[in-house]
Design an enzyme around this catalytic site. Structure first.
Site, PDB file in Angstrom:
ATOM      1  N   ALA A 161      44.019  41.473  29.416  1.00 47.90           N
ATOM      2  CA  ALA A 161      43.883  42.242  28.172  1.00 47.90           C
ATOM      3  C   ALA A 161      42.799  41.702  27.243  1.00 47.90           C
ATOM      4  O   ALA A 161      42.370  42.389  26.326  1.00 47.90           O
ATOM      5  CB  ALA A 161      45.221  42.289  27.447  1.00 47.90           C
ATOM      6  N   ALA A 162      42.355  40.458  27.509  1.00 44.72           N
ATOM      7  CA  ALA A 162      41.265  39.907  26.681  1.00 44.72           C
ATOM      8  C   ALA A 162      39.903  40.165  27.322  1.00 44.72           C
ATOM      9  O   ALA A 162      38.876  39.774  26.770  1.00 44.72           O
ATOM     10  CB  ALA A 162      41.478  38.406  26.486  1.00 44.72           C
ATOM     11  N   GLY A 163      39.880  40.835  28.464  1.00 50.94           N
ATOM     12  CA  GLY A 163      38.637  41.041  29.204  1.00 50.94           C
ATOM     13  C   GLY A 163      37.889  42.295  28.788  1.00 50.94           C
ATOM     14  O   GLY A 163      38.312  43.029  27.890  1.00 50.94           O
ATOM     15  N   GLN A 164      36.764  42.538  29.477  1.00 50.24           N
ATOM     16  CA  GLN A 164      35.877  43.629  29.027  1.00 50.24           C
ATOM     17  C   GLN A 164      36.374  45.027  29.420  1.00 50.24           C
ATOM     18  O   GLN A 164      36.193  45.970  28.659  1.00 50.24           O
ATOM     19  CB  GLN A 164      34.427  43.383  29.443  1.00 50.24           C
ATOM     20  CG  GLN A 164      34.186  43.209  30.911  1.00 50.24           C
ATOM     21  CD  GLN A 164      32.789  43.667  31.323  1.00 50.24           C
ATOM     22  OE1 GLN A 164      32.006  44.113  30.491  1.00 50.24           O
ATOM     23  NE2 GLN A 164      32.502  43.600  32.609  1.00 50.24           N
ATOM     24  N   ASP A 173      47.404  38.000  29.127  1.00 50.40           N
ATOM     25  CA  ASP A 173      46.239  37.258  29.621  1.00 50.40           C
ATOM     26  C   ASP A 173      46.680  35.813  29.847  1.00 50.40           C
ATOM     27  O   ASP A 173      47.862  35.483  29.666  1.00 50.40           O
ATOM     28  CB  ASP A 173      45.029  37.382  28.671  1.00 50.40           C
ATOM     29  CG  ASP A 173      43.708  37.355  29.455  1.00 50.40           C
ATOM     30  OD1 ASP A 173      43.393  36.296  30.028  1.00 50.40           O
ATOM     31  OD2 ASP A 173      43.014  38.388  29.515  1.00 50.40           O
ATOM     32  N   ARG A 193      35.137  35.192  50.777  1.00 50.46           N
ATOM     33  CA  ARG A 193      36.175  36.202  50.546  1.00 50.46           C
ATOM     34  C   ARG A 193      37.569  35.571  50.614  1.00 50.46           C
ATOM     35  O   ARG A 193      38.468  35.907  49.852  1.00 50.46           O
ATOM     36  CB  ARG A 193      36.049  37.324  51.574  1.00 50.46           C
ATOM     37  CG  ARG A 193      37.026  38.451  51.294  1.00 50.46           C
ATOM     38  CD  ARG A 193      36.814  39.627  52.201  1.00 50.46           C
ATOM     39  NE  ARG A 193      37.308  39.369  53.537  1.00 50.46           N
ATOM     40  CZ  ARG A 193      37.255  40.256  54.519  1.00 50.46           C
ATOM     41  NH1 ARG A 193      36.708  41.431  54.324  1.00 50.46           N
ATOM     42  NH2 ARG A 193      37.732  39.963  55.701  1.00 50.46           N
ATOM     43  N   VAL A 203      43.654  47.300  39.320  1.00 47.35           N
ATOM     44  CA  VAL A 203      42.207  47.442  39.126  1.00 47.35           C
ATOM     45  C   VAL A 203      41.497  46.161  39.579  1.00 47.35           C
ATOM     46  O   VAL A 203      40.424  46.185  40.168  1.00 47.35           O
ATOM     47  CB  VAL A 203      41.890  47.732  37.634  1.00 47.35           C
ATOM     48  CG1 VAL A 203      40.387  47.755  37.380  1.00 47.35           C
ATOM     49  CG2 VAL A 203      42.518  49.053  37.199  1.00 47.35           C
ATOM     50  N   ASN A 218      40.064  43.049  41.396  1.00 44.02           N
ATOM     51  CA  ASN A 218      39.635  42.954  42.805  1.00 44.02           C
ATOM     52  C   ASN A 218      40.120  41.697  43.512  1.00 44.02           C
ATOM     53  O   ASN A 218      40.299  40.674  42.856  1.00 44.02           O
ATOM     54  CB  ASN A 218      38.107  43.005  42.858  1.00 44.02           C
ATOM     55  CG  ASN A 218      37.614  44.415  42.728  1.00 44.02           C
ATOM     56  OD1 ASN A 218      38.206  45.323  43.311  1.00 44.02           O
ATOM     57  ND2 ASN A 218      36.551  44.616  41.970  1.00 44.02           N
ATOM     58  N   ASP A 222      34.947  54.978  41.922  1.00 41.26           N
ATOM     59  CA  ASP A 222      34.055  55.385  43.024  1.00 41.26           C
ATOM     60  C   ASP A 222      34.016  56.908  43.134  1.00 41.26           C
ATOM     61  O   ASP A 222      32.962  57.503  43.347  1.00 41.26           O
ATOM     62  CB  ASP A 222      34.541  54.751  44.333  1.00 41.26           C
ATOM     63  CG  ASP A 222      34.717  53.252  44.183  1.00 41.26           C
ATOM     64  OD1 ASP A 222      33.720  52.573  43.920  1.00 41.26           O
ATOM     65  OD2 ASP A 222      35.863  52.770  44.281  1.00 41.26           O
ATOM     66  N   HIS A 237      38.161  49.645  48.139  1.00 41.65           N
ATOM     67  CA  HIS A 237      37.238  49.586  46.999  1.00 41.65           C
ATOM     68  C   HIS A 237      36.308  48.400  47.230  1.00 41.65           C
ATOM     69  O   HIS A 237      36.480  47.316  46.671  1.00 41.65           O
ATOM     70  CB  HIS A 237      37.989  49.429  45.673  1.00 41.65           C
ATOM     71  CG  HIS A 237      37.062  49.113  44.541  1.00 41.65           C
ATOM     72  ND1 HIS A 237      36.148  50.020  44.058  1.00 41.65           N
ATOM     73  CD2 HIS A 237      36.845  47.976  43.840  1.00 41.65           C
ATOM     74  CE1 HIS A 237      35.434  49.462  43.106  1.00 41.65           C
ATOM     75  NE2 HIS A 237      35.826  48.210  42.957  1.00 41.65           N
TER      76      HIS A 237
HETATM   77  P1  NAX Z   1      36.813  40.091  32.662  1.00 38.09           P
HETATM   78  O1  NAX Z   1      36.486  38.776  33.300  1.00 38.09           O
HETATM   79  O2  NAX Z   1      36.067  40.550  31.473  1.00 38.09           O
HETATM   80  O3  NAX Z   1      38.356  40.087  32.269  1.00 38.09           O
HETATM   81  C1  NAX Z   1      39.356  39.669  33.134  1.00 38.09           C
HETATM   82  C2  NAX Z   1      40.471  39.113  32.298  1.00 38.09           C
HETATM   83  O4  NAX Z   1      41.565  38.824  33.168  1.00 38.09           O
HETATM   84  C3  NAX Z   1      40.093  37.790  31.587  1.00 38.09           C
HETATM   85  O5  NAX Z   1      40.410  37.884  30.215  1.00 38.09           O
HETATM   86  C4  NAX Z   1      40.966  36.770  32.306  1.00 38.09           C
HETATM   87  O6  NAX Z   1      41.353  35.698  31.467  1.00 38.09           O
HETATM   88  C5  NAX Z   1      42.151  37.642  32.719  1.00 38.09           C
HETATM   89  N1  NAX Z   1      43.007  37.064  33.753  1.00 38.09           N
HETATM   90  C6  NAX Z   1      42.652  36.256  34.791  1.00 38.09           C
HETATM   91  N2  NAX Z   1      43.749  35.892  35.465  1.00 38.09           N
HETATM   92  C7  NAX Z   1      44.807  36.473  34.865  1.00 38.09           C
HETATM   93  C8  NAX Z   1      46.200  36.449  35.091  1.00 38.09           C
HETATM   94  N3  NAX Z   1      46.719  35.730  36.088  1.00 38.09           N
HETATM   95  N4  NAX Z   1      46.998  37.152  34.276  1.00 38.09           N
HETATM   96  C9  NAX Z   1      46.498  37.854  33.250  1.00 38.09           C
HETATM   97  N5  NAX Z   1      45.174  37.918  32.975  1.00 38.09           N
HETATM   98  C10 NAX Z   1      44.344  37.221  33.776  1.00 38.09           C
HETATM   99  O7  NAX Z   1      36.768  41.133  33.864  1.00 38.09           O
HETATM  100  P2  NAX Z   1      36.684  42.734  33.789  1.00 38.09           P
HETATM  101  O8  NAX Z   1      35.252  43.142  33.770  1.00 38.09           O
HETATM  102  O9  NAX Z   1      37.589  43.224  32.744  1.00 38.09           O
HETATM  103  O10 NAX Z   1      37.219  43.100  35.260  1.00 38.09           O
HETATM  104  C11 NAX Z   1      38.559  42.900  35.629  1.00 38.09           C
HETATM  105  C12 NAX Z   1      38.747  43.152  37.115  1.00 38.09           C
HETATM  106  O11 NAX Z   1      38.433  44.482  37.457  1.00 38.09           O
HETATM  107  C13 NAX Z   1      37.853  42.278  38.023  1.00 38.09           C
HETATM  108  O12 NAX Z   1      38.649  41.781  39.088  1.00 38.09           O
HETATM  109  C14 NAX Z   1      36.847  43.267  38.558  1.00 38.09           C
HETATM  110  O13 NAX Z   1      36.313  42.871  39.804  1.00 38.09           O
HETATM  111  C15 NAX Z   1      37.691  44.508  38.665  1.00 38.09           C
HETATM  112  N6  NAX Z   1      37.005  45.793  38.780  1.00 38.09           N
HETATM  113  C16 NAX Z   1      37.571  46.736  39.568  1.00 38.09           C
HETATM  114  C17 NAX Z   1      37.061  47.998  39.699  1.00 38.09           C
HETATM  115  C18 NAX Z   1      37.715  49.023  40.556  1.00 38.09           C
HETATM  116  O14 NAX Z   1      37.134  50.103  40.677  1.00 38.09           O
HETATM  117  N7  NAX Z   1      38.866  48.800  41.176  1.00 38.09           N
HETATM  118  C19 NAX Z   1      35.802  48.367  39.013  1.00 38.09           C
HETATM  119  C20 NAX Z   1      35.489  47.515  37.852  1.00 38.09           C
HETATM  120  C21 NAX Z   1      35.790  46.051  38.010  1.00 38.09           C
HETATM  121  O15 NAX Z   1      34.720  45.430  38.666  1.00 38.09           O
END
Ligand code: NAX
Length: 333
Positions: free
Chosen positions: A12-15, A42, A98, A129, A131, A159, A187
């Site tokens: 929830a703190a991510g982008q 988070d 991987r 969502v 990956n 996609d 994905h």
């Molecule tokens: P960010 O790095 O901005 O945010 C991820 C957040 O998750 C961080 O705040 C981190 O502290 C938190 N986090 C890590 N481990 C956690 C846990 N165990 N419990 C709760 N929070 C945790 O990444 P963001 O750009 O928001 O992307 C998030 C994920 O979406 C990534 O894995 C990314 O690869 C994936 N995506 C998936 C897509 C899809 O189509 N399925 C597309 C977009 C994106 O790339």
């Protein structure tokens, strides 16, 4: 007044969450009359950032938002939730294989599966969502045996939206005039974007995309490449991965799951494979689905030619390998 539902967003703190939380709280997923209590999960180092997100949500003064609960504890995060957006995951770092990525994420999604199992509503709808989304969804479901497997899904809607947008641009029509573009499989870069069943609304009738476009070499070449590599293209340009479009797609996915699809229209979701179209069983595979009463059904009876079959095999094999690697990580823990 309708009773509020609880919705959790992890990462929830991510982008992605930064755009997603606003869209959900505006009523774009569960409806403009559905009050919400948002749970934000988070990890502890992000607790301060989470507080800032909570402040901003308050400052948005959103009428549907009854309460916001920031937490770093999965027990609190998953308590009584009706819908879960599992966005948080371990990002791929330079030089990471991987297997290392899978290994870190398997542990996260095991913990979250267990927390869903214990604390969430039994009819919770879970969208993964983070990956590798398909395999994370598989792991999560395995650790939540009291929740039906059908309630777990992985996001390939971004996609699909990318593919639909490419077809609309190529045909020179508005985005709403294109439908039924499919994403098959994982994905990842092995996904198979398929316009073979696509429809385009031209001169007041729905027609076949392949017939109107009449350009097999585009559909079997650049179209697939562009969609498969779109995420990398966004990173190259923005220096950060897709976020606004990922959030919008997560909303589209959950919106259609919650509200259903129109007759004759289908959308792509990563769901448990029953072996349809010769795909491996028991992996989370993206299929075209139709949704009614919050239940998805894989669209049956589509024609799969030799080209498509070979693409389905490639992405299916990758998912089988990911599943086996994830299972071996779990067994060794
Ligand atoms: P960010 O790095 O901005 O945010 C991820 C957040 O998750 C961080 O705040 C981190 O502290 C938190 N986090 C890590 N481990 C956690 C846990 N165990 N419990 C709760 N929070 C945790 O990444 P963001 O750009 O928001 O992307 C998030 C994920 O979406 C990534 O894995 C990314 O690869 C994936 N995506 C998936 C897509 C899809 O189509 N399925 C597309 C977009 C994106 O790339």
């Amino acid at each position: 007044m309708t009773e509020a539902i609880r919705v959790v967003v992890t990462g929830a703190a991510g982008q992605i969450a930064y755009s997603l939380l606003y869209m959900i709280a505006r009523g774009e997923v569960f409806g403009k009359d559905q009050p919400l209590i948002l749970h934000l999960l988070d990890i502890p180092p992000m607790a301060g950032v989470l507080e800032g997100v909570v402040m901003e949500l308050a400052d948005c003064a959103l009428p549907l938002l009854q309460e916001v609960i920031p937490t770093t504890d999965p027990k609190v995060a998953f308590k009584d939730v009706s819908a879960a957006f599992l966005v948080g995951a371990m990002p791929r770092k330079e030089g990471m294989e991987r297997k290392d990525l899978l290994s870190a994420n398997v542990k996260i999604f095991k913990v979250q599966g267990q927390a869903l199992n214990e604390f969430a509503k039994k009819d919770v709808k879970v969208l993964v969502v983070g990956n590798p989304a398909n395999t994370n969804a598989l792991v999560c479901a395995n650790y939540a045996p009291s929740i039906p497997k059908e309630n777990f899904s992985a996001m390939t809607r971004l996609d699909q939206n990318r593919a639909t947008s490419q077809i609309a641009a190529k045909l020179g029509v508005p985005i709403a005039a294109v439908s039924n573009i499919i994403i098959w499989g994982n994905h990842s870069s092995t996904q198979y974007p398929d316009a073979g069943q696509g429809k385009v609304f031209i001169n007041d009738v729905w027609k076949s995309v392949t017939e109107v476009l009449n350009d097999t070499s585009f559909l079997q070449g650049p179209f697939i490449d562009i969609v498969q590599k779109r995420g990398a293209a966004v990173i190259a340009s923005r220096k950060m991965s897709s976020a606004m479009s990922a959030a919008k797609s997560a909303c589209d996915h959950m919106h259609d799951w919650w509200n259903g699809t129109a007759p004759g229209k289908f959308v792509s979701m990563g769901v448990f494979s029953d072996g349809s179209y010769g795909t491996p069983k028991d992996v989370v595979f993206s299929f075209p689905v139709e949704i009614k009463n919050k239940q998805w059904k894989i669209v049956q009876g589509l024609t799969i030619d030799g080209f498509s079959k070979s693409k389905l095999d490639i992405t299916g094999n990758e998912l089988r390998e990911e599943r086996d690697e994830a299972l071996s990580v779990l067994e060794s823990n």
